[in-house]
Design a protein around this motif. Structure first.
Motif, PDB file in Angstrom:
ATOM      1  N   GLU A   1     -30.752  36.587  -6.811  1.00 16.61           N
ATOM      2  CA  GLU A   1     -31.093  35.821  -5.621  1.00 16.61           C
ATOM      3  C   GLU A   1     -32.368  36.380  -4.985  1.00 16.61           C
ATOM      4  N   ASN A   2     -33.142  35.531  -4.367  1.00 11.86           N
ATOM      5  CA  ASN A   2     -34.376  35.951  -3.691  1.00 11.86           C
ATOM      6  C   ASN A   2     -35.347  36.646  -4.627  1.00 11.86           C
ATOM      7  N   TYR A   3     -35.431  36.171  -5.824  1.00  9.01           N
ATOM      8  CA  TYR A   3     -36.312  36.799  -6.795  1.00  9.01           C
ATOM      9  C   TYR A   3     -37.243  35.727  -7.331  1.00  9.01           C
TER      10      TYR A   3
ATOM     11  N   PRO B   1     -29.811  41.962   1.493  1.00  3.06           N
ATOM     12  CA  PRO B   1     -31.255  41.920   1.280  1.00  3.06           C
ATOM     13  C   PRO B   1     -32.007  42.084   2.593  1.00  3.06           C
ATOM     14  N   LYS B   2     -33.259  42.450   2.464  1.00  4.39           N
ATOM     15  CA  LYS B   2     -34.111  42.595   3.658  1.00  4.39           C
ATOM     16  C   LYS B   2     -34.134  41.289   4.437  1.00  4.39           C
TER      17      LYS B   2
ATOM     18  N   THR C   1     -35.483  44.907  -4.259  1.00  2.87           N
ATOM     19  CA  THR C   1     -34.414  43.944  -4.555  1.00  2.87           C
ATOM     20  C   THR C   1     -33.768  44.278  -5.895  1.00  2.87           C
ATOM     21  N   ILE C   2     -34.602  44.584  -6.878  1.00  2.00           N
ATOM     22  CA  ILE C   2     -34.068  44.905  -8.199  1.00  2.00           C
ATOM     23  C   ILE C   2     -33.233  46.188  -8.135  1.00  2.00           C
ATOM     24  N   LEU C   3     -33.788  47.202  -7.459  1.00  2.00           N
ATOM     25  CA  LEU C   3     -33.057  48.467  -7.390  1.00  2.00           C
ATOM     26  C   LEU C   3     -31.745  48.314  -6.628  1.00  2.00           C
ATOM     27  N   ASN C   4     -31.767  47.494  -5.572  1.00  2.00           N
ATOM     28  CA  ASN C   4     -30.533  47.277  -4.821  1.00  2.00           C
ATOM     29  C   ASN C   4     -29.486  46.597  -5.680  1.00  2.00           C
ATOM     30  N   SER C   5     -29.940  45.657  -6.483  1.00  2.32           N
ATOM     31  CA  SER C   5     -28.995  44.973  -7.356  1.00  2.32           C
ATOM     32  C   SER C   5     -28.461  45.941  -8.405  1.00  2.32           C
ATOM     33  N   ALA C   6     -29.347  46.786  -8.929  1.00  3.59           N
ATOM     34  CA  ALA C   6     -28.927  47.772  -9.924  1.00  3.59           C
ATOM     35  C   ALA C   6     -27.870  48.691  -9.322  1.00  3.59           C
TER      36      ALA C   6
ATOM     37  N   ALA D   1     -43.548  45.548  -3.600  1.00  3.37           N
ATOM     38  CA  ALA D   1     -42.630  46.645  -3.293  1.00  3.37           C
ATOM     39  C   ALA D   1     -41.254  46.101  -2.947  1.00  3.37           C
ATOM     40  N   SER D   2     -41.231  44.965  -2.245  1.00  2.00           N
ATOM     41  CA  SER D   2     -39.918  44.468  -1.831  1.00  2.00           C
ATOM     42  C   SER D   2     -39.142  43.912  -3.022  1.00  2.00           C
TER      43      SER D   2
END
Ligand code: ADP
Ligand code: MG
Length: 638
Positions: free
Chosen positions: A552-554, A280-281, A603-608, A598-599
């Protein structure tokens, strides 16, 4: 103004302070000398941040008594003879400059004994010259003591005044780094304090654990890359943190090139960029790498304190190393992904058919943008992203921040059956695999995020290979969260709701005429056990005090809570599959973003990227809008 010749003493001091900018530079030089002498036990003593005393005691080869007279003269070395030797330098020192420089700005004394010598010899030095020499008792090895560093360069002392603490930390840092790369025991004692700090261990990993703690050591991947002859890269080995490791303190990069501690901006940047796709960022990696490169392809003589080396074909070397690490990271990721993919084991889509980034991946400087950190469309978008409408939940408790790695808690009634073995869950997973689309999954797995396109339609732009797609992240997140709910069942992180929210009130807010179903209390142990939803009775009211957090981090959108309980109220409790599937779907809807930042979308796209098995139903949510070859044809340029 007339030109005059500088006094040799001034020249020496100027040259010395260029090489020795602060105590840590001197320490590094004498430590490297010990390593060059093959020492396996190195004891360091530091007083007043190294200003008062820097002393290194080693069990290396020792210095021949006859050489002591010229030890501190400029350009006296046992390592380099001809300029040709520079091309094949395998020792850390080679210029014969360090001790000479140090002796011009401090008091140097040496005790040394070689294996053959009958006694040890003690010698003292001032400004490059030996001032005394006498035999004394001693064992094989060398003790070098540097006292009163910078005593005769007042401006340097002034600049470094009051920095003894920082200087000690820098010294300890260099010692620790060398200790990790070299076999043997290193110890560092500060101001005669009781116990020295000892770094020992059979492997580099043991030493990393000692220095950086188990939180780093437990999340390491061992790297062993074969070299690439064409660029003179012989091997790459070391340890890097995996995608689960999470440090907010900043990155820790330790690079050795041919066993020389160096700082490499190019390597650092390449690796940091790679990790940004996996963590994550704001999370930083730990990286310890030892590169072995043909010595005639590196120039070690480019920096006064030898901190940098010049590598021939540096870009290719960096690319090879980064691609190698990526291979390990993505394999770890495939392991994680297996959790999701396990339920499609019998499906038509073998795991290998999903492209994981491989060493063949193109990097940013190779035309196609693959780095999500690069400026994205959102940075230029005019329409400001709407402020969040939802109220954030109270900060999640410590447990919840650990997300899916938390084992299910045991503080409640234990049910007889294991959730993961449930036939109903297996059937629901099978349903997904029956409808999985290799093409769409490939796009999601390998995409790079470009930016938000239309917040009102929840559209983001992503790139896969040379194609540009629009993705409906709202719809995609429903699939993602549903799959996470099925896969991580009983293993979710949690969000605490403090004293709890009254379910009757939530249902009232929903505007639908629904009453809290008593089944929620009857099934409370199951809801707790499988879904970590805690429902209790309090003052004759049904309250919810804890909810699962699927990512996480959501931030869980509180605005969706009323509808969540409407969904729960309408469950078919009698049918296990419909009931569990319904709760997973309700949880997925609960997690769907409301006016995300945007972040959060990233996060969602990274998890996807890591977890989503895209099904055909997502076909209309991932739409190709352009491809580069097509654009080339139109514009005839790249
Ligand atoms: P360089 O390391 O570039 O040769 P230095 O000034 O650092 O130059 O050291 C000069 C020489 O002193 C080295 O070449 C080496 O032969 C000898 N020397 C210095 N420190 C040690 C040590 N701890 N053990 C054995 N030899 C040493
Ligand atoms: Mg040296």
């Amino acid at each position: 103004m007339r030109i005059h010749r500088l006094d040799p003493d001034v020249v020496s001091k100027v040259a010395a302070t260029e090489i020795i900018g602060s105590p840590v530079n001197a320490l590094k030089e004498i430590l490297e000398n010990s390593l060059d002498a093959g020492a396996t036990n190195i004891e360091i003593a530091v007083k007043d941040g190294g200003f008062k005393l820097l002393q290194v005691t080693d069990n290396g080869d020792g210095i021949d008594q006859e050489d002591l007279a010229i030890l501190c003269e400029r350009h006296t070395t046992s390592k380099l003879k001809t300029i040709k030797d520079l091309e094949t330098m395998d020792t850390l020192g080679f210029r014969g400059e360090a001790l000479a420089s140090i002796s011009h700005i401090s008091h140097v004394s040496v005790v040394s004994k070689t294996k053959q010598a009958r006694t040890a010899t003690r010698a003292e030095y001032e400004a490059g010259k030996m001032t005394s020499q006498k035999p004394i008792a001693g064992v094989q090895g060398t003790v070098i003591a540097i006292e009163d560093l910078f005593f005769n360069t007042p401006s340097r002392v002034k600049a470094l005044k009051g920095r003894s603490n920082e200087e000690y930390q820098k010294i300890l840092d260099v010692v620790c780094r060398y200790a990790i790369n070299y076999a043997g025991t290193f110890s560092c004692r500060r101001d005669n304090s009781g116990q020295p700090y000892v770094i020992a261990g059979a492997t580099a990993k043991d030493k990393i654990r000692r220095v950086y703690g188990p939180s780093v050591a437990n999340d390491l991947i061992e790297i062993n890359l074969e070299g690439d002859e064409s660029i003179g890269l012989k091997s790459v080995s070391g340890y890097v943190s995996n995608a689960d490791y999470f440090s907010k303190k900043g990155a820790n990069f330790i690079f050795f090139v041919n066993d020389r501690l160096v700082s490499s901006e190019a390597l650092r940047r390449g690796i940091q960029k790679l990790y940004s796709q996996y963590v994550p960022k704001g999370a930083f990696p730990f990286v310890f790498l030892s590169l072995k490169i043909e010595s005639d392809r590196i120039d070690v003589n480019v920096h006064p304190s030898k901190r940098e080396v010049r590598i021939l074909d540096e870009t290719e070397v960096v690319d090879t190393v980064v691609a190698g690490i990526e291979h390990y990271l993505s394999n770890q990721d495939a392991g994680r992904k297996y959790k999701v993919q396990s339920f499609i084991a019998s499906s038509s889509m073998p795991i290998s058919s999903v492209d994981r980034p491989t060493s063949a991946q193109k990097y940013e400087h190779h035309l196609v943008r693959t780095d999500p950190q690069q400026s994205t469309l959102t940075s230029f978008a005019r329409t400001p992203i709407k402020p969040r409408e939802n109220i954030n939940l109270p900060p999640s408790d410590e447990e919840s921040s650990e997300s899916s790695s938390i084992p299910p808690s045991n503080d409640h009634q234990v049910l007889e059956f294991k959730p993961m073995a449930l036939a109903s869950i297996a059937a629901l997973k099978q349903e997904i695999s029956d409808h999985s689309s290799t093409k769409l999954t490939k796009i999601v797995t390998n995409h790079s995020y470009i930016g938000l396109v239309d917040v009102s339609k929840s559209l983001a732009a992503i790139q896969y290979d040379v194609r540009l797609y629009l993705i409906d992240y709202h719809e995609m997140s429903l699939h993602l969260f549903y799959q996470i709910a099925l896969t991580d069942l009983a293993n979710f992180g949690t969000v605490s709701l403090g004293d709890g929210l009254a379910i009757a009130e939530l249902l009232e807010i929903s505007g639908k005429d629904v009453k809290p179903p008593p089944m929620l209390l009857t099934m409370a142990p199951m809801l707790q056990d499988y879904f970590r939803i805690t429902i209790k009775e309090k003052d004759d009211q049904m309250v919810v005090t804890q909810l699962p957090l699927l990512l996480e981090n959501y931030n869980l959108p509180v605005a969706r809570l009323p509808d969540f309980f409407v969904d729960l109220a309408q469950l078919e409790w009698a049918d296990e599959q419909k009931c569990l599937g319904g709760i997973c779907m309700a949880l997925a809807k609960l997690h769907q973003p409301v006016a995300p930042s945007a972040s959060e979308i990233e996060t969602i796209l990274n998890s996807a990227k890591r977890r989503l098995v895209a099904t055909n139903q997502l076909g209309s949510s991932i739409v190709e809008i352009a491809n580069l070859p097509g654009l080339y044809r139109v514009f005839e340029r790249c």
